[in-house]
Design a protein around this motif. Sequence first.
Motif, PDB file in Angstrom:
ATOM      1  N   ILE A 145       1.104  -1.310   0.058  1.00 49.60           N
ATOM      2  CA  ILE A 145      -0.283   0.100  -0.112  1.00 49.60           C
ATOM      3  C   ILE A 145       0.915   1.086  -0.101  1.00 49.60           C
ATOM      4  N   PRO A 146       0.626   2.269  -0.841  1.00 53.66           N
ATOM      5  CA  PRO A 146       1.430   3.502  -1.177  1.00 53.66           C
ATOM      6  C   PRO A 146       1.485   4.039   0.528  1.00 53.66           C
ATOM      7  N   THR A 148       1.907   7.240   1.554  1.00 51.95           N
ATOM      8  CA  THR A 148       1.149   8.391   1.963  1.00 51.95           C
ATOM      9  C   THR A 148      -0.335   7.897   2.037  1.00 51.95           C
ATOM     10  N   LEU A 149      -0.794   7.059   1.073  1.00 51.58           N
ATOM     11  CA  LEU A 149      -2.288   6.772   1.175  1.00 51.58           C
ATOM     12  C   LEU A 149      -2.596   5.861   2.276  1.00 51.58           C
ATOM     13  N   PHE A 150      -1.696   4.986   2.725  1.00 44.20           N
ATOM     14  CA  PHE A 150      -1.777   4.213   3.992  1.00 44.20           C
ATOM     15  C   PHE A 150      -2.001   5.210   5.131  1.00 44.20           C
ATOM     16  N   MET A 152      -2.866   8.334   5.100  1.00 47.41           N
ATOM     17  CA  MET A 152      -4.372   8.850   5.135  1.00 47.41           C
ATOM     18  C   MET A 152      -5.250   8.034   5.828  1.00 47.41           C
ATOM     19  N   VAL A 153      -5.332   6.791   5.457  1.00 50.02           N
ATOM     20  CA  VAL A 153      -6.342   5.985   5.804  1.00 50.02           C
ATOM     21  C   VAL A 153      -6.289   5.904   7.239  1.00 50.02           C
ATOM     22  N   ILE A 154      -5.076   5.809   7.712  1.00 54.66           N
ATOM     23  CA  ILE A 154      -4.958   5.467   9.173  1.00 54.66           C
ATOM     24  C   ILE A 154      -5.235   6.664  10.015  1.00 54.66           C
ATOM     25  N   ALA A 156      -7.541   8.899   8.921  1.00 52.92           N
ATOM     26  CA  ALA A 156      -8.976   9.074   8.818  1.00 52.92           C
ATOM     27  C   ALA A 156      -9.515   8.364   9.952  1.00 52.92           C
ATOM     28  N   ALA A 157      -8.912   7.039  10.153  1.00 56.05           N
ATOM     29  CA  ALA A 157      -9.485   6.147  11.378  1.00 56.05           C
ATOM     30  C   ALA A 157      -9.479   6.785  12.548  1.00 56.05           C
ATOM     31  N   ALA A 160      -7.078  13.475  13.495  1.00 57.27           N
ATOM     32  CA  ALA A 160      -5.988  14.119  13.146  1.00 57.27           C
ATOM     33  C   ALA A 160      -5.590  14.536  14.597  1.00 57.27           C
ATOM     34  N   SER A 237       3.772  16.382   2.951  1.00 56.22           N
ATOM     35  CA  SER A 237       2.806  15.492   2.104  1.00 56.22           C
ATOM     36  C   SER A 237       1.448  15.440   2.837  1.00 56.22           C
ATOM     37  N   LEU A 241      -2.388  17.453   1.821  1.00 54.11           N
ATOM     38  CA  LEU A 241      -3.606  16.586   1.728  1.00 54.11           C
ATOM     39  C   LEU A 241      -4.611  17.185   2.853  1.00 54.11           C
TER      40      LEU A 241
ATOM     41  N   ALA B  30     -13.374   4.272  10.780  1.00 48.48           N
ATOM     42  CA  ALA B  30     -13.043   5.610  10.720  1.00 48.48           C
ATOM     43  C   ALA B  30     -14.528   6.196  10.942  1.00 48.48           C
ATOM     44  N   PRO B  31     -14.215   7.448  12.010  1.00 48.17           N
ATOM     45  CA  PRO B  31     -15.818   7.900  11.849  1.00 48.17           C
ATOM     46  C   PRO B  31     -16.127   8.672  10.581  1.00 48.17           C
ATOM     47  N   LEU B 248       0.192  13.645  -4.961  1.00 49.53           N
ATOM     48  CA  LEU B 248       0.404  15.042  -4.769  1.00 49.53           C
ATOM     49  C   LEU B 248       0.686  15.682  -6.102  1.00 49.53           C
ATOM     50  N   ILE B 266     -10.983   8.238  -0.160  1.00 48.94           N
ATOM     51  CA  ILE B 266     -10.704   8.264   1.335  1.00 48.94           C
ATOM     52  C   ILE B 266     -11.633   9.172   2.042  1.00 48.94           C
ATOM     53  N   ARG B 269     -14.924   8.487   2.327  1.00 46.46           N
ATOM     54  CA  ARG B 269     -15.345   7.078   2.991  1.00 46.46           C
ATOM     55  C   ARG B 269     -15.922   6.143   1.756  1.00 46.46           C
TER      56      ARG B 269
ATOM     57  N   SER C 397      -9.288  19.938  14.481  1.00 46.28           N
ATOM     58  CA  SER C 397      -9.254  19.716  13.000  1.00 46.28           C
ATOM     59  C   SER C 397      -9.524  18.308  12.611  1.00 46.28           C
TER      60      SER C 397
END
Lengths: 300, 308, 517
Positions: A145-146, A148-150, A152-154, A156-157, A160, A237, A241, B30-31, B248, B266, B269, C397
């Motif tokens: 899994i790339p 940056t994307l991974f 991001m997923v984490i 999100a879950a 922040a 990065s 995002l 994830a919420p 990016l 993402i 969702r 945030s």
Amino acid sequence: MQNTTAPAVSRAEAVKKYKKTSQFGETMKRMARNKAAVLGLIILVALILMSLCADFLYDYDTYVVKQNIADRLQWPSAQHPLGTDEFGRDLLARIVHGSRTSLLLSFAAVALSLAVGGFLGAIAGYYGKWLDNLLMRIMDVILAIPMTLFAMVIVAALGASTLNLVIALSVSQIPTFARVVRGAVLTVKDSEYIEAARAIGQRDLSIISAHVLPNCMAPIIVQTTLRIAATITSTASLSFLGLGVTAPTPEWGALLSTGRTFIRDSSYLTFFPGLFIMITILSLNLLGDGLRDALDPRLR
Amino acid sequence: MIKYVVKRLLALIPVIIGVTMLVFFILKSAPGDPVRLILGEQATPEQVAELTEQMGLDQPLLVQYVKYMIGLVQGDLGIAYSTRRPVADEVFSRFPYTLKLSLVATVVSIALAIPLGIIAAVKQNTVIDNVSMFVALIGISMPMFWLALLLMLLFSLKLGWFPVSGAASWQSYILPAFALGFMNMASTARTTRSSMLETIRQDYIRTARSKGVSNSVVIRKHAFKNALIPTITVCGLQIGSLLGGSVLCETVFAWPGIGRLMVQAISARDVPMVLGCTVIFTICFSIVNLLVDLLYGFVDPRIKSMYS
Amino acid sequence: MKKSKRLVSLLLAAMFTVGTLAGCSSGGTSSGAGGTPSGSGEAHADSLVIATQSEPASLTTYDHDSLIGVSMNILTYNGLMRIDQGTLKTEYDLAESHTVENDVDWIFKLKQGVKFHDGTELHAEDVVATIEWVKANVPGSSGYTGKIASVEEVDEYTVKITTDGPYAGLLYDLGYHYNFIMPKALIESGNDFNTNPVGTGPYKFVEWSHGDHITFTKNEDYFDETCKPSITELTWRFIPEGTSRTIALEAGEVDFVYEVETTDVSRLQSNSAFTVAEVTSVENWFLNLNKDLAPFDDVNVRKAINCAINRDNIINGALNGYAKANISCVPVGYAEYSDEGAEGYDLEKAKEYLTAWGGDPSTISLPILCSNDVKVRIATIMQADLAEIGINVEIVSMDQATYLSQTSSGDFTAALTSWSPSNALTYLQRYHSRRRASNPGSLNDPEVDALVEQAESTIDEAARTELLHEIIVKVNGLVPQPTLYQSVNFRAFDARLKGVVPSATGYVDFHRCYWEA
């Protein structure tokens, strides 16, 4: 310059006194000959000192957080050496304090992935068989899994926050360390001194920690320096995002990312944070490359 | 050889299962509710419940996952939550853009890095060596989006040489590919340099030199080819990171690729879309690695014999 | 040593190079390198390229509720009614006239000779089929179709809509995108309106290259003779990064920027090659306080917060000066607007309100949820403002998805939110306590509820306007959610493009735009 390098050299000599052919000592000696690596080290030490002294240089609340809208977006001047941001805060003060966040964040993320990855890699390499197979397949999955994307997923879950950012940045780097450590463990695992340790009845864990790991420090140190550099860019990065460090905490990546909308009229807002990121990453890379060269006997 | 390829492709299956499982459950935990995102802030609980049921999101997670996997086995990537279109349509229409960009970026990075690496090796420990390695490092030290914006300001706005955005013509490829390729130049150049240094010291090079073969011929004919293997490995590994790094680049240059799609998914969702992109990434990453391994065989016949 | 010196100079040289690069970019401003769009005038005559931030999720009228989605819908579809972009009043679109019988039966006469893009003619049965289908199949539409009890075809060009009780908002609802009219035959045949959006609108769909652009071509048979589309081809390009959009305009790659980054406004304004149209939008931003939580259930605390916020600081610091301060509970732009009973920035008053409340302000902790950069910037300024009266603001945030799930479940203390309905009635309806079902923590005031219900069922316009005024004054006194500002929308475009009327609702009628000869 001479003063700062002195400890490294004298330490190398000190070590050499006791261990005639210590790999560490040899490496340090070779490192000291590599001027680029020494430069990298000096810059890095200076940056770390800056982050440690941040509070003495600028008071956090009055310079870094407090806004002064009347002074917004001022180009560098005597009063504000690096100019002010869109809230009229001194950019230099924010960069100085930002070094703390940036360095701490990336060091912490790499330390975490080193600890977890190193542990997994060590037991995978040491025990081998199905455990090795299972762990390495899991690592393959994460690696696929790339990053940056991974991350991001984490984020999100988990939501922040600075801590979650550390976790997100570290998880995707675990495989790198697991592989390095596993590889290193495999090369020393069957050597005679390990067998000797086993023969006198030492427990596995103490064999790994006392005998196996110290002997594969070299590649780990190199990876660590390089990964810290990569983590700093990844943080930037993620800020880009929209998933970086939360305001008003200054962090270089976030400074650069929020400054980008002002890039046309107030290019200093991106230039200086960007410059600090560049210098840090450059110095880490110079240091890491120097270490790698020093550790690679073929290039002597 | 074919047996080897088949074996490698079969090994992909557990990785895909692992990747989908990991991403599915993390993202589902994830919420944030995709239905809320579609209906907006004003929607009543009844509206939300109705659409949730319509989309099958009221079922237990495990059931949703198994259903997804059953579809996947049949080649069905599901329906995207946010656009209500088949994920496959979206992913396959956009993936080629990312792939093309990554390939061009790899070419750019190789074209820049290999000469730098060779020059650095040949002029080892001189200013030229230092400059080359330094230049190679700049790409890795500049956060991508910053470099991309600077390139755009200089070459699109100031000089007007290349388009700002989109993927309409071949010129559109240049700036994004440079921004991406620059990022990966450092490690390729370094690897080339060290493997060149290593080869240069081999006996056969010394022999060639002593025979009176000119220096440039030695470098081109003898040293370079043998130094190529580690460089290929590094390039192969980097295509993977390019695919990821394109996120990016695609945002700044409005490139219609899959990286941007995945970032949007993402945030929305949109689990099927994220999974679809991830599966494609994974497959592509593995195939590239496989190709790299096969390429060794062509460069080094000794390795080729190992496949049979 | 010598070598390290060389390295240092190298480092400096490299920095200089980068510095020059950055310098160029800032220097590029004055020279306005891309000032003149590169294309020739003729090339423009027949096409318009619009750069926009986000891609619509769907081209249907029913699978989205987003500004960009509606921008696409108004190109290809029409409703019975439309909202006039200037006055924000409803006017006839596909309908020609209407009458109301016994307060619930609305008879609409349709325009004759209106053609769908597939060549078939619009009839009453299409209206009936659309509204019935949307009502039955689109959960998201209930806010706009919920009050419609039934739709019947009276004759080929006459429709009767019966509302569930007297309902004043029907005309506005019919102008909403969920009620845009689709052809009956295609609804029945299961047409995919996402890939084949057939309506009666001024533009026909051509192609959608996902992630890149959508193209439309003009509808030669558009029914409204007064504003037939002039520009033949309309292309929407998706450019997510604001700086990139502006550069694309300056480099002549696009003709129109739909969302201009506020940092770029002054540069574009000073360049005669471009026109920057600005309009104060009805998008009204406020600090949504969870009124179910102490101490925000106390009106004095809300008033204290309201008086402590310096709107000018927010606008100058977070929005580059491009927004309109507002203190009333409705946005400027509605005919019904009034700021009677509302209070603005006044630190002394804020302290007085806190004294009236009687508690210790340092015990109030106020985490503000933010879902994007701009919100974070606003909250950062409010953090400084509220610190003046001793209230501690924490900035939380998160991404939009998390934000929505927290605000809709009531799991929040404060959040930065905006509302942007096109009319005062819809706006004020949101202060009714029934909204608490979807948005816990909103206002719960029986008097306001009674007034809103009364206004909803008052079909007479003059009487309704009076009621709406009463609600506004009442709500202004309660300060349920301190109002901050209204966004100002900027559209930047090639100066040769004429006829652009940016609307307070956020849309542009592209069929009224034309290239200067």
